[in-house]
Structures are given as C-alpha cells and as structure tokens.
Design an enzyme around this catalytic site. Structure first.
Site, PDB file in Angstrom:
ATOM      1  N   ASP A  19     -10.617 -18.174  21.941  1.00 36.27           N
ATOM      2  CA  ASP A  19      -8.702 -17.946  21.582  1.00 36.27           C
ATOM      3  C   ASP A  19      -8.787 -16.673  23.504  1.00 36.27           C
ATOM      4  OD1 ASP A  19      -6.237 -18.952  23.057  1.00 36.27           O
ATOM      5  OD2 ASP A  19      -6.630 -15.763  23.005  1.00 36.27           O
ATOM      6  N   ILE A  20      -9.085 -16.918  24.621  1.00 33.76           N
ATOM      7  CA  ILE A  20      -9.483 -15.766  25.904  1.00 33.76           C
ATOM      8  C   ILE A  20      -8.172 -15.105  25.715  1.00 33.76           C
ATOM      9  CG2 ILE A  20      -8.121 -17.122  27.720  1.00 33.76           C
ATOM     10  CD1 ILE A  20     -11.267 -16.021  28.169  1.00 33.76           C
TER      11      ILE A  20
END
Length: 324
Positions: free
Chosen positions: A256-257
DNA sequence: TACCAGGATATGG
DNA sequence: CCATATCATGGT
C-alpha cells in the site's frame, strides 16, 4: 418501534476518533454526525434501518465508554439485532487494544502514536461487500477522487430512509449495484475497467457465484487467494476487504502506497520502502498489523491536513488569493 | 506541466 | 518470473 442496545468495550476505547475519522475521511456522506452521536442507514435484506450510536464516555481517559445504540425502522427484533451486530462490528467493540500497545511499546514512533491516539480503534466497513466495492473504487486514484466516485455510486443506487423528517441514504447492496450497467458509472467519471469491476463483482455476489460468507471460516491467506481470483481484485483490494470489511487485526497491506509513505515519513527513510522492506520492517507487529497500519495512516493523514491548512493560510492570509 | 495517486490487467521478454 | 504499457481523472 425503537430498539436499544448497549455495548461495553474494553478500555482504552475513545469514541471521538470515529467521529473525527468520519469527518475528515471518505464516506462522510454515509454518516450523519451531531454533537455526541453518529447515525447511518443500512440495508438488511428487504428492510432499511437507521442506527444511531452515542457514547457515554467517562472523564478518565483510561476508562471505557458505554456505547448506546438505537435502531429505527426495523420491522422486528431479529432485524434490529442484525443491525446492532453490524455496528458492534463496525465499532470494533469486541477488540482489545492492549496486545497492540504492548507489541509496539519498544518502538518509539509507534509508541508515540499509541499515546497520541490512545483508545483509537478501526472504524470498519459494514460488511465485506461494501469493503470490496470501496476497495475497487479506491484502486490507483487519490483519496479525494475516490470519495467522489463512491458518492456517485451511493447517489445512483443507494436506498433512502426517512426518520423523523430526516432522510438518510444507505450504501447499496449487491442487488442495487447489479442493476446498474458499466455505462451508468462511466457517466460519473468511472473508467471503463473500474465500472466493469464494480458491476461484475456485485452481480457475482447477487447471483451467488461469489460467497462472501465463506470468508469467515478462512485464514487470511486463504481468503486473499479466494478473492484475487475475481476480475479486478488484486492482493491490495483483497487485503482491504480483510482489514476494513472482516476486521482482521493482523493484516499487513505491505504494498500500500499510504503505508509505505507513512513509514518513510515517520521513520525518516530516504526512500519509499518496497513491499518486501515493509514486510521485514513490520515483523515486530505480528498479530496487530492492521492496527499499526491504521495508526500510521491516521497520523499521515493528520500531517497532510496540517500541511494543507498551513499552505492555505499562507496563500490566502486575508481570505483573498495572492498571485505570485 | 509533468507526475503521482492507499492498483489491476494484459502483453512481451 | 520481471518489466512495461494502459487505464482515466483529480490533485499538486
């Protein structure tokens, strides 16, 4: 008929974080916030009900509140009970934060966040279906755009309920979304693929080829492997369903960024960590990865909000815009 | 104006 | 298995 329930979560547990999250984050259009309560409508089979939750929070920060639920619009006790169970789930009322706080006690950064956000729990989605729809919509696009896409979906096919002269909209169920076409969503700024993913998933659930109830009996990895077989669902979306929909406490969305940016920001990394670096880094979080992630997301969101407010003040010190 | 956004898929090596 | 192109739009 108004049905009432009282939940007794374990301390530490602070209700106000849910309000803050709803106010500052996505899905705010689904909720109605007032001074001391949160309200939201839900579709339960053929019925649409309204649930209000109010916290009776003691002055002592270490004491747990009583959570008072009211359910309106239910035709019978069993429907109201189901609505109360949904909120018991959404409020993480059966979770204990102590294992998480103990696990990160030796980590200066996360321990600082557990002190700053003491008593904060995950505000979960009402069910895995909703979590999946929101995850698909949230793929790749920034959070504010994702919120406008979600809002369009709810306006297109959410079911309304009026209680005491006030109208609420409930997040659509599989049948409501299954009746849409991809073109309906295309008209509201969805990409062709995103529109197909959303509608096809809803149709799969509506016709029974996708069994979300079966997820309850699966391990995290089994559930992820089941979900990623669906078109439009990659590992990240499956992880969102487990974390935000099923409320699994031990889920690490390592790619997840937002999580990667949070680690870079709060731990002072020079570069954005890779997925593998996140997994290595999170080894100490075992059993409470979801909470560590949620706290880091929340803290990063707060930093961004502060930065945005500072920038806004600087550019419009008198309320009028400056041109440079 | 590029580039990034709390990704997924298809294609080519 | 890994790298790359594509999607589509809003924010910065």
């Amino acid at each position: 008929m108004i049905y009432t329930y009282t939940l007794t979560p374990a301390a530490p547990y602070r209700f106000r974080y849910f309000k803050e999250r709803v106010e500052t984050s996505s899905n705010s259009y689904l909720y109605r916030i007032s001074d001391d309560q949160i309200a939201r409508a839900h579709i339960l089979g053929d019925d649409t009900v309204l649930v209000r939750v109010r916290a009776e929070q003691p002055d002592s920060p270490d004491a747990a509140p009583l959570l008072h639920l009211t359910v309106e619009g239910a035709p019978a006790q069993d429907v109201a009970d189901r609505a109360a169970a949904v909120w018991r789930h959404m409020l993480s009322a059966d979770r204990d934060l102590a294992p998480f706080y103990n696990a990160v006690a030796h980590d200066d950064i996360l321990r600082g966040l557990t002190e700053r956000y003491k008593g904060m729990h995950l505000l979960l989605d009402s069910d895995p279906f909703e979590a999946m729809i929101l995850a698909i919509i949230g793929q790749q696009v920034n959070l504010s755009f994702a919120e406008s896409l979600k809002k369009s979906l709810v306006e297109l096919c959410g079911r309304h309920i009026t209680v005491g002269g006030e109208t609420f909209v409930a997040f659509p169920g599989p049948e409501e979304i299954a009746r849409l076409t991809a073109d309906d969503l295309r008209a509201h700024k969805y990409s062709q693929r995103k529109a197909e993913y959303v509608v096809d998933f809803a149709r799969g659930v509506a016709e029974g080829s996708v069994d979300l109830v079966a997820l309850d009996a699966m391990s995290n990895e089994e559930a992820i492997q089941y979900l990623v077989k669906l078109r439009g669902v990659g590992r990240w979306s499956a992880e969102c369903v487990l974390m935000n929909g099923l409320g699994r406490p031990d889920l690490l969305p390592a790619a997840d960024i937002g999580l990667r940016n949070a680690i870079r920001h709060f731990y002072g990394w020079e570069h954005q960590p890779t997925e593998q670096e996140v997994r290595d880094f999170a080894a100490d979080w075992k059993g409470c990865e979801s909470y560590a992630t949620y706290y880091l997301w929340t803290a990063l969101g707060a930093e961004k909000a502060i930065a945005a407010a500072r920038k806004k003040r600087k550019s419009t010190p008198t309320g009028k815009s400056f041109h440079s």
